[in-house]
Write an enzyme that holds these catalytic residues in place. Structure first.
Site, mmCIF file in Angstrom:
data_model
loop_
_atom_site.group_PDB
_atom_site.id
_atom_site.type_symbol
_atom_site.label_atom_id
_atom_site.label_comp_id
_atom_site.label_asym_id
_atom_site.label_seq_id
_atom_site.Cartn_x
_atom_site.Cartn_y
_atom_site.Cartn_z
ATOM 1 N N PHE A 1 81.043 22.290 48.846
ATOM 2 C CA PHE A 1 80.028 22.741 47.901
ATOM 3 C C PHE A 1 79.567 21.595 47.002
ATOM 4 O O PHE A 1 80.386 20.875 46.427
ATOM 5 C CB PHE A 1 80.587 23.845 46.994
ATOM 6 C CG PHE A 1 80.722 25.181 47.658
ATOM 7 C CD1 PHE A 1 79.707 26.117 47.585
ATOM 8 C CD2 PHE A 1 81.886 25.505 48.353
ATOM 9 C CE1 PHE A 1 79.847 27.364 48.191
ATOM 10 C CE2 PHE A 1 82.024 26.742 48.970
ATOM 11 C CZ PHE A 1 80.999 27.683 48.883
ATOM 12 N N ASP A 2 78.266 21.455 46.872
ATOM 13 C CA ASP A 2 77.712 20.706 45.759
ATOM 14 C C ASP A 2 78.009 21.500 44.484
ATOM 15 O O ASP A 2 78.308 22.711 44.560
ATOM 16 C CB ASP A 2 76.202 20.556 45.969
ATOM 17 C CG ASP A 2 75.518 19.897 44.797
ATOM 18 O OD1 ASP A 2 75.939 18.797 44.407
ATOM 19 O OD2 ASP A 2 74.563 20.503 44.271
ATOM 20 N N LEU A 3 77.929 20.858 43.318
ATOM 21 C CA LEU A 3 78.211 21.579 42.074
ATOM 22 C C LEU A 3 76.948 21.929 41.299
ATOM 23 O O LEU A 3 76.577 23.079 41.183
ATOM 24 C CB LEU A 3 79.172 20.776 41.189
ATOM 25 C CG LEU A 3 80.613 20.661 41.700
ATOM 26 C CD1 LEU A 3 81.487 19.968 40.675
ATOM 27 C CD2 LEU A 3 81.188 22.033 42.038
ATOM 28 N N ASP A 4 76.250 20.923 40.749
ATOM 29 C CA ASP A 4 75.083 21.186 39.913
ATOM 30 C C ASP A 4 73.969 21.814 40.751
ATOM 31 O O ASP A 4 73.490 21.222 41.716
ATOM 32 C CB ASP A 4 74.577 19.892 39.276
ATOM 33 C CG ASP A 4 75.581 19.303 38.296
ATOM 34 O OD1 ASP A 4 76.285 20.072 37.628
ATOM 35 O OD2 ASP A 4 75.658 18.055 38.213
#
Length: 231
Positions: free
Chosen positions: A20-23
């Site tokens: 997963f990417d975060l932002d």
């Protein structure tokens, strides 16, 4: 490339992996990012762009963003330092999990190994995930260090931390073109999410395997992609 194993990585675990990417994917952190950027620019005597302009380019490291908006080179380092002070001090409280993401992670954990692969500095990503109560959902937190602006390198390092599972059993999930192109560069299947900061046109141009509009659509999308690999 730094990473943090929140739990000891079980390299014998053959479950598929979702990165997963975060932002813009897990965290709605835009208000804190933009406010910290604007204050950092003021600190070095540079009139910041308006909120809309900064929102249009969320994702790259602050040094890259500051260079793009015309900040003189000699001011970039002090502006980045000021940004980090403001962002870690106040941005952590000016962010929230996107609705449905915590429930999604809990739903996925029995069936997938979960990790992050974010352009956020690892020293920022960890306290943000801890503050918002989801650090423990990820087996490995993969993030950036100073000077690293390459998404494929972060994905590769996270994969190594996980014991190098086969690329065909890994999916990258993110909201910007760099998430999708980075995942493709490393041979991963890709899922773009429309609830983040990339426009739909940007996501379509990045050519993900799937675009989803809600977190609860991810489990079925992931299963379809892995079924295609299994043939």
């Amino acid at each position: 490339m730094p990473y943090v194993s929140v739990q000891p990585a079980d390299v014998a675990d053959d479950r598929p992996v979702i990165l997963f990417d975060l932002d813009g994917t897990v965290l709605d952190s835009a208000p804190g990012i933009v406010a910290a950027q604007q204050q950092a620019l003021r600190d070095v005597g540079f009139e910041p762009p308006d909120e809309a302009e900064l929102l249009s380019d969320l994702g790259p490291p602050p040094a890259v963003i500051f260079a793009r908006i015309g900040l003189p080179e000699e001011l970039i380092t002090p502006a980045v330092e000021a940004y980090r002070r403001h962002y870690l001090g106040r941005g952590i409280r000016n962010a929230a999990l996107f609705p449905g993401v915590a429930e999604l992670l809990d739903l996925l954990r029995p069936h997938y190994r979960l990790a992050t692969a974010t352009m956020k500095l690892i020293t920022t990503a960890i306290p943000f995930l801890q503050h918002h109560g989801v650090a423990g959902r990820f087996e490995v937190i993969g993030g950036a260090q100073d000077g690293v602006v390459d998404k494929p390198a972060i994905i590769k390092a996270t994969r190594i931390a996980l014991g190098e599972p086969p690329a065909e059993k890994m999916i990258m999930v993110g909201d910007r073109h760099s998430d999708i192109s980075g995942g493709r560069a490393e041979g991963l299947r890709t899922i773009a999410v429309s609830w983040g900061y990339g426009s739909r046109d940007e996501l379509l141009a990045s050519d993900p395997d799937v675009i989803i509009d809600r977190p609860d659509e991810l489990p079925a999308a992931a299963e379809r992609l892995l079924a295609e690999v299994r043939g």
